[in-house]
Design a protein around this motif. Sequence first.
Motif, PDB file in Angstrom:
ATOM      1  N   ARG A  88      -4.136   9.316  -0.299  1.00  0.00           N
ATOM      2  CA  ARG A  88      -5.066   9.272   0.840  1.00  0.00           C
ATOM      3  C   ARG A  88      -4.276   9.439   2.135  1.00  0.00           C
ATOM      4  O   ARG A  88      -3.068   9.234   2.154  1.00  0.00           O
ATOM      5  CB  ARG A  88      -5.804   7.924   0.897  1.00  0.00           C
ATOM      6  CG  ARG A  88      -6.875   7.774  -0.144  1.00  0.00           C
ATOM      7  CD  ARG A  88      -7.667   6.499   0.097  1.00  0.00           C
ATOM      8  NE  ARG A  88      -6.939   5.318  -0.360  1.00  0.00           N
ATOM      9  CZ  ARG A  88      -6.710   4.231   0.385  1.00  0.00           C
ATOM     10  NH1 ARG A  88      -7.131   4.152   1.624  1.00  0.00           N
ATOM     11  NH2 ARG A  88      -6.066   3.200  -0.111  1.00  0.00           N
ATOM     12  N   TYR A 129       0.452   9.943   6.630  1.00  0.00           N
ATOM     13  CA  TYR A 129       1.631   9.514   5.876  1.00  0.00           C
ATOM     14  C   TYR A 129       2.322  10.635   5.105  1.00  0.00           C
ATOM     15  O   TYR A 129       3.333  10.393   4.451  1.00  0.00           O
ATOM     16  CB  TYR A 129       1.244   8.385   4.915  1.00  0.00           C
ATOM     17  CG  TYR A 129       0.718   7.170   5.642  1.00  0.00           C
ATOM     18  CD1 TYR A 129       1.519   6.474   6.539  1.00  0.00           C
ATOM     19  CD2 TYR A 129      -0.588   6.720   5.452  1.00  0.00           C
ATOM     20  CE1 TYR A 129       1.052   5.381   7.241  1.00  0.00           C
ATOM     21  CE2 TYR A 129      -1.075   5.613   6.142  1.00  0.00           C
ATOM     22  CZ  TYR A 129      -0.250   4.957   7.030  1.00  0.00           C
ATOM     23  OH  TYR A 129      -0.715   3.868   7.719  1.00  0.00           O
ATOM     24  N   HIS A 138       9.298   3.432   9.768  1.00  0.00           N
ATOM     25  CA  HIS A 138       7.868   3.694   9.543  1.00  0.00           C
ATOM     26  C   HIS A 138       7.661   5.191   9.433  1.00  0.00           C
ATOM     27  O   HIS A 138       8.262   5.962  10.203  1.00  0.00           O
ATOM     28  CB  HIS A 138       7.014   3.137  10.679  1.00  0.00           C
ATOM     29  CG  HIS A 138       7.158   1.654  10.813  1.00  0.00           C
ATOM     30  ND1 HIS A 138       6.566   0.785   9.931  1.00  0.00           N
ATOM     31  CD2 HIS A 138       7.896   0.913  11.659  1.00  0.00           C
ATOM     32  CE1 HIS A 138       6.914  -0.444  10.262  1.00  0.00           C
ATOM     33  NE2 HIS A 138       7.717  -0.403  11.299  1.00  0.00           N
ATOM     34  N   LEU A 139       6.823   5.593   8.505  1.00  0.00           N
ATOM     35  CA  LEU A 139       6.516   7.015   8.345  1.00  0.00           C
ATOM     36  C   LEU A 139       5.809   7.564   9.574  1.00  0.00           C
ATOM     37  O   LEU A 139       6.136   8.640  10.076  1.00  0.00           O
ATOM     38  CB  LEU A 139       5.629   7.215   7.108  1.00  0.00           C
ATOM     39  CG  LEU A 139       6.307   6.934   5.757  1.00  0.00           C
ATOM     40  CD1 LEU A 139       5.258   6.693   4.685  1.00  0.00           C
ATOM     41  CD2 LEU A 139       7.216   8.085   5.361  1.00  0.00           C
ATOM     42  N   SER A 140       4.824   6.822  10.056  1.00  0.00           N
ATOM     43  CA  SER A 140       4.021   7.283  11.194  1.00  0.00           C
ATOM     44  C   SER A 140       4.594   6.758  12.502  1.00  0.00           C
ATOM     45  O   SER A 140       5.384   5.801  12.507  1.00  0.00           O
ATOM     46  CB  SER A 140       2.575   6.804  11.025  1.00  0.00           C
ATOM     47  OG  SER A 140       2.512   5.385  11.076  1.00  0.00           O
ATOM     48  N   ALA A 184       5.582  -2.013   6.081  1.00  0.00           N
ATOM     49  CA  ALA A 184       4.168  -1.608   6.172  1.00  0.00           C
ATOM     50  C   ALA A 184       3.388  -2.635   6.999  1.00  0.00           C
ATOM     51  O   ALA A 184       3.865  -3.071   8.052  1.00  0.00           O
ATOM     52  CB  ALA A 184       3.612  -1.367   4.773  1.00  0.00           C
ATOM     53  N   ALA A 185       2.218  -3.065   6.544  1.00  0.00           N
ATOM     54  CA  ALA A 185       1.389  -3.963   7.369  1.00  0.00           C
ATOM     55  C   ALA A 185       2.067  -5.309   7.637  1.00  0.00           C
ATOM     56  O   ALA A 185       1.806  -5.942   8.677  1.00  0.00           O
ATOM     57  CB  ALA A 185       0.038  -4.179   6.693  1.00  0.00           C
ATOM     58  N   ASN A 232      10.606  -0.485   5.107  1.00  0.00           N
ATOM     59  CA  ASN A 232       9.293  -0.198   5.681  1.00  0.00           C
ATOM     60  C   ASN A 232       8.403  -1.327   5.184  1.00  0.00           C
ATOM     61  O   ASN A 232       7.910  -1.290   4.049  1.00  0.00           O
ATOM     62  CB  ASN A 232       8.774   1.166   5.218  1.00  0.00           C
ATOM     63  CG  ASN A 232       7.439   1.500   5.858  1.00  0.00           C
ATOM     64  OD1 ASN A 232       6.796   0.640   6.471  1.00  0.00           O
ATOM     65  ND2 ASN A 232       7.014   2.745   5.720  1.00  0.00           N
ATOM     66  N   HIS A 238       3.714  -6.257  11.026  1.00  0.00           N
ATOM     67  CA  HIS A 238       2.953  -6.735  12.179  1.00  0.00           C
ATOM     68  C   HIS A 238       2.494  -8.183  12.029  1.00  0.00           C
ATOM     69  O   HIS A 238       1.931  -8.746  12.960  1.00  0.00           O
ATOM     70  CB  HIS A 238       1.728  -5.826  12.392  1.00  0.00           C
ATOM     71  CG  HIS A 238       2.034  -4.363  12.243  1.00  0.00           C
ATOM     72  ND1 HIS A 238       2.940  -3.703  13.044  1.00  0.00           N
ATOM     73  CD2 HIS A 238       1.591  -3.421  11.346  1.00  0.00           C
ATOM     74  CE1 HIS A 238       3.023  -2.429  12.681  1.00  0.00           C
ATOM     75  NE2 HIS A 238       2.219  -2.244  11.631  1.00  0.00           N
ATOM     76  N   MET A 261       0.431   3.805  -2.610  1.00  0.00           N
ATOM     77  CA  MET A 261      -0.715   4.727  -2.545  1.00  0.00           C
ATOM     78  C   MET A 261      -0.385   6.046  -1.860  1.00  0.00           C
ATOM     79  O   MET A 261      -1.249   6.911  -1.694  1.00  0.00           O
ATOM     80  CB  MET A 261      -1.875   4.063  -1.775  1.00  0.00           C
ATOM     81  CG  MET A 261      -2.354   2.761  -2.364  1.00  0.00           C
ATOM     82  SD  MET A 261      -3.010   3.009  -4.024  1.00  0.00           S
ATOM     83  CE  MET A 261      -4.555   3.809  -3.618  1.00  0.00           C
ATOM     84  N   ASN A 319       0.803  -1.226   0.000  1.00  0.00           N
ATOM     85  CA  ASN A 319       0.000   0.000   0.000  1.00  0.00           C
ATOM     86  C   ASN A 319       0.837   1.278   0.000  1.00  0.00           C
ATOM     87  O   ASN A 319       0.277   2.364  -0.161  1.00  0.00           O
ATOM     88  CB  ASN A 319      -1.012   0.027   1.165  1.00  0.00           C
ATOM     89  CG  ASN A 319      -2.056  -1.042   1.010  1.00  0.00           C
ATOM     90  OD1 ASN A 319      -2.698  -1.129  -0.036  1.00  0.00           O
ATOM     91  ND2 ASN A 319      -2.223  -1.883   2.004  1.00  0.00           N
ATOM     92  N   ARG A 330      -0.541  -2.174  15.781  1.00  0.00           N
ATOM     93  CA  ARG A 330       0.664  -1.649  15.107  1.00  0.00           C
ATOM     94  C   ARG A 330       1.862  -1.554  16.052  1.00  0.00           C
ATOM     95  O   ARG A 330       2.959  -1.193  15.647  1.00  0.00           O
ATOM     96  CB  ARG A 330       0.391  -0.260  14.510  1.00  0.00           C
ATOM     97  CG  ARG A 330      -0.666  -0.269  13.428  1.00  0.00           C
ATOM     98  CD  ARG A 330      -0.793   1.093  12.766  1.00  0.00           C
ATOM     99  NE  ARG A 330      -2.092   1.226  12.137  1.00  0.00           N
ATOM    100  CZ  ARG A 330      -2.402   0.792  10.926  1.00  0.00           C
ATOM    101  NH1 ARG A 330      -1.507   0.196  10.191  1.00  0.00           N
ATOM    102  NH2 ARG A 330      -3.630   0.946  10.435  1.00  0.00           N
TER     103      ARG A 330
HETATM  104  O1  CA2 Z   1       3.834   4.256   9.210  1.00  0.00           O
HETATM  105  C1  CA2 Z   1       4.226   3.450   8.367  1.00  0.00           C
HETATM  106  O2  CA2 Z   1       5.130   3.681   7.575  1.00  0.00           O
HETATM  107  C2  CA2 Z   1       3.521   2.092   8.260  1.00  0.00           C
HETATM  108  O3  CA2 Z   1       4.505   1.112   7.993  1.00  0.00           O
HETATM  109  C3  CA2 Z   1       2.547   2.229   7.097  1.00  0.00           C
HETATM  110  C4  CA2 Z   1       1.648   1.000   6.910  1.00  0.00           C
HETATM  111  C5  CA2 Z   1       1.005   0.583   8.231  1.00  0.00           C
HETATM  112  O4  CA2 Z   1       0.299  -0.637   8.041  1.00  0.00           O
HETATM  113  C6  CA2 Z   1       2.028   0.411   9.336  1.00  0.00           C
HETATM  114  O5  CA2 Z   1       1.352   0.081  10.523  1.00  0.00           O
HETATM  115  C7  CA2 Z   1       2.814   1.698   9.545  1.00  0.00           C
HETATM  116  C8  CA2 Z   1       0.527   1.295   5.899  1.00  0.00           C
HETATM  117  C9  CA2 Z   1       0.973   1.850   4.593  1.00  0.00           C
HETATM  118  C10 CA2 Z   1      -0.232   2.310   3.849  1.00  0.00           C
HETATM  119  O6  CA2 Z   1       0.113   3.462   3.128  1.00  0.00           O
HETATM  120  C11 CA2 Z   1      -0.876   4.195   2.581  1.00  0.00           C
HETATM  121  C12 CA2 Z   1      -0.533   5.446   2.154  1.00  0.00           C
HETATM  122  C13 CA2 Z   1      -1.478   6.270   1.604  1.00  0.00           C
HETATM  123  C14 CA2 Z   1      -2.771   5.837   1.434  1.00  0.00           C
HETATM  124  C15 CA2 Z   1      -3.107   4.581   1.854  1.00  0.00           C
HETATM  125  C16 CA2 Z   1      -2.183   3.751   2.411  1.00  0.00           C
END
Ligand code: CA2
Length: 149
Positions: A19, A24, A101-103, A77-78, A75, A81, A15, A12, A112
């Motif tokens: 969004r 992000y 991780h970005l967030s 991402a999901a 990263n 976890h 993306m 993801n 998370r």
């Molecule tokens: O904070 C992060 O970088 C994460 O790895 C991002 C993952 C999330 O599942 C992790 O818990 C933390 C999700 C990436 C989804 O990115 C998107 C970006 C824009 C719109 C939709 C999804």
Amino acid sequence: MAYNILILNGPNLNMLGTREPEIYGAQTLDDLENYCRESAATLGMKCTCFQSNLEGDLVGKIQTAAAEFDGIIINAAAYTHTSVAIHDAFKTCPLPFIEVHLSNVYAREEFRHKSLISSLAKGVLCGFGQMGYSLALQAMKEILNSRED
Ligand code: CA2
């Protein structure tokens, strides 16, 4: 020779910029990858960026990375976890890696808070947005410079 770093982005993250900019950021994946290449060049390093939505693609890159790269920044991402497969791939990978991780995942849902790869990583950066990747590149350079081999 300049260090060559593999930057892996998981599901993801293609993306980005479409969004949830409040979580992000507004940058697209292209923007993020350009930022990584510029940060690496400033540090006198090279990087190659790869994104996939597929767990097996990421496992494959981790399995073969040592032939071409000096370190990995990921990263996941999901998959961070959930993925025993990515954990197992890192367990047999000889390269140092840094989790990004970005967030700030600790300020978000409890699911998370758990990472299946942190225990194998040199370190973890979260909550700094795209700057986390640049910080990880700086840390990786120090790690590789202080290697004894
Ligand atoms: O904070 C992060 O970088 C994460 O790895 C991002 C993952 C999330 O599942 C992790 O818990 C933390 C999700 C990436 C989804 O990115 C998107 C970006 C824009 C719109 C939709 C999804």
